[in-house]
Design a protein around this motif. Structure first.
Motif, PDB file in Angstrom:
ATOM      1  N   LYS A  66       0.827  -1.204   0.000  1.00  0.00           N
ATOM      2  CA  LYS A  66       0.000   0.000   0.000  1.00  0.00           C
ATOM      3  C   LYS A  66       0.864   1.259   0.000  1.00  0.00           C
ATOM      4  N   LYS A  69       2.646   1.985  -3.348  1.00  0.00           N
ATOM      5  CA  LYS A  69       1.707   2.516  -4.340  1.00  0.00           C
ATOM      6  C   LYS A  69       1.421   3.984  -4.061  1.00  0.00           C
ATOM      7  N   GLY A  70       1.366   4.349  -2.778  1.00  0.00           N
ATOM      8  CA  GLY A  70       1.175   5.752  -2.429  1.00  0.00           C
ATOM      9  C   GLY A  70       2.365   6.611  -2.808  1.00  0.00           C
ATOM     10  N   TYR A  72       4.462   5.926  -5.326  1.00  0.00           N
ATOM     11  CA  TYR A  72       4.574   5.952  -6.789  1.00  0.00           C
ATOM     12  C   TYR A  72       3.210   5.610  -7.403  1.00  0.00           C
ATOM     13  N   PRO A  73       2.241   6.520  -7.290  1.00  0.00           N
ATOM     14  CA  PRO A  73       0.862   6.203  -7.702  1.00  0.00           C
ATOM     15  C   PRO A  73       0.701   5.900  -9.185  1.00  0.00           C
ATOM     16  N   ASN A  74       1.613   6.371 -10.007  1.00  0.00           N
ATOM     17  CA  ASN A  74       1.492   6.150 -11.452  1.00  0.00           C
ATOM     18  C   ASN A  74       2.303   4.956 -11.947  1.00  0.00           C
ATOM     19  N   TYR A  94      -3.703  -2.336  -5.272  1.00  0.00           N
ATOM     20  CA  TYR A  94      -2.445  -1.605  -5.402  1.00  0.00           C
ATOM     21  C   TYR A  94      -1.494  -2.239  -6.418  1.00  0.00           C
TER      22      TYR A  94
END
Length: 410
Positions: A66, A69-70, A72-74, A94
């Protein structure tokens, strides 16, 4: 010395790669830079995450997944793990992809799978493991071709430094860790990210375990509960299995415990869970206590197990994967542990590293080891120190969580 290490490690972990890590790494890329500052400003398009361990370790990885992913959201994030635990992460929001890799013991198997990984052109790769890990998993991270490859250094503990000598060469960036500071394995994973990308806003952050299901999983468990009379507040789940024999509480103790629980809580149902190896004990307990006991050993997927546990009032089980699934389901947990109170806090059976997380819980452990040779941790490959945990002690703890009048853990 070798026999000592084998007592603590599976065969595939203990066996060293049959090629010099230094020779391999210098031939491909040269000496690792280990400049962690390089990682602070990268914007990876593709990220590879690997933690090639068992069910429990995989559940404990969810806060790491989680958080990355936060950060590197893209990015597209791929998780590589054992096929037996892929079910847990198939619906993870995620991840872009999850791959189950089954190692067959050969270098050829590693090279064929590495070719597939290399074709993905990952920009950043993580091996999320503080202690020792399988040689082929480390080699796969290296052969993935990711220009940035991050893990804990082999120097974090004595066992790892011997078993994985020179494995640091497989990585470009190494997290030093602190072997003197005992931490839960969840924090050990997150510390990899915190080390090079610290977020001051998260100083008081408490990670939470997550698992994800489908509508079909939920409907399956709804039907199962209805057919078996499993009602809210009256269901206790018992996890009778474990990945190693020394972590497995004997059948006779389970029989005594279920008998006592059935007498004290005749309106409750006691659901036995486990894999196909636990079918025999599950059937035995069901035959002995047909009125109150139900066995689902070998019948549920991991996600379905999670769905079931969300409706449980209490989980009682060995130090094994279902303990962490129960934690993710927010169920109070009683862990029956083989690790003596005198044991090493960094041991792989230590509740300090691998205990229940984020829920009311207690780890019931032997006050003393069965024999002096187990002072730092049980080293046998059969139920040994765990036999010192009595059914009376487990019942006492269960009474506390099931709100029996006058019960206390103090």
């Amino acid at each position: 010395m070798n026999s000592f290490f084998k007592q603590f490690c599976p065969t595939d972990t203990y066996t060293r790669i049959p090629v010099s890590p230094k020779l391999l790494t210098f031939s491909f890329f040269g000496r690792p830079s280990n400049n962690l500052g390089e990682l602070k400003n990268i914007s990876p398009k593709k990220i590879l995450v690997m933690r090639y361990m068992g069910m429990g370790d995989t559940v404990l990885l969810s806060p790491f997944i989680k958080k990355i992913k936060g950060m590197y959201p893209n990015s597209e994030i791929t998780f590589v793990t054992k096929p037996s635990v892929v079910n847990l992460y198939e619906t993870c929001p995620y991840l872009s992809k999850i791959i189950g890799y089954e190692h067959n013991g050969s270098i050829g198997s590693v090279l064929r799978f590495a070719k597939k990984l290399r074709s993905e052109k990952y920009d950043l790769a993580f091996f999320v493991r503080f202690g020792a890990s399988p040689w082929y998993a480390n080699l796969l991270i290296f052969l993935s071709g990711a220009p940035f490859r991050v893990t804990y250094t082999e120097k974090v503990d004595d066992l790892k430094s011997v078993m994985q000598k020179d494995y640091d060469c497989f990585y470009t960036h190494l997290i030093p860790g602190d072997k003197k500071e005992v931490k839960h394995e969840i924090w050990r994973g997150l510390d990899i990210l915190n080390y090079f990308k610290k977020d001051s806003a998260e100083e008081n952050y408490t990670p939470r375990l997550e698992l994800w299901t489908t509508k079909q999983d939920e409907l399956f468990i709804k039907k199962l509960r209805s057919e078996n009379g499993l009602t809210d507040g009256k269901t206790v789940v018992l996890g009778v299995g474990a990945s190693t024999k020394k972590r497995t509480w004997p059948k006779e103790r389970w029989e005594d415990l279920v008998g006592r629980l059935s007498n004290e809580y005749p309106d409750h149902k006691f659901v036995i869970i486990g894999d196909k190896n636990d079918v025999e004990i599950g059937n035995y307990l069901t035959e002995r206590f047909a009125r109150t006991c139900i066995s689902l050993c070998g019948l549920l997927s991991l996600r379905q197990t999670y769905c079931l546990l969300k409706y449980a009032k209490l989980y009682i089980g060995n130090n094994s994967g279902p303990l962490h699934i129960a934690s993710a389901a927010s169920v109070p947990c009683i862990e029956i542990s083989c690790h003596p109170l005198s044991g090493d806090l960094e041991n792989s059976c230590s509740p300090a590293r691998f205990g229940a997380w984020g829920v009311p819980s207690i780890a019931l452990r032997p006050e003393l080891p069965m024999e002096p040779k187990c002072a730092k941790g049980c080293i046998e490959n059969f139920p040994h120190c765990i036999c010192l945990v009595s059914s009376e002690k487990v019942l006492f703890a269960a009474n506390h969580f099931l709100n029996r009048e006058g019960a206390s853990l103090q």
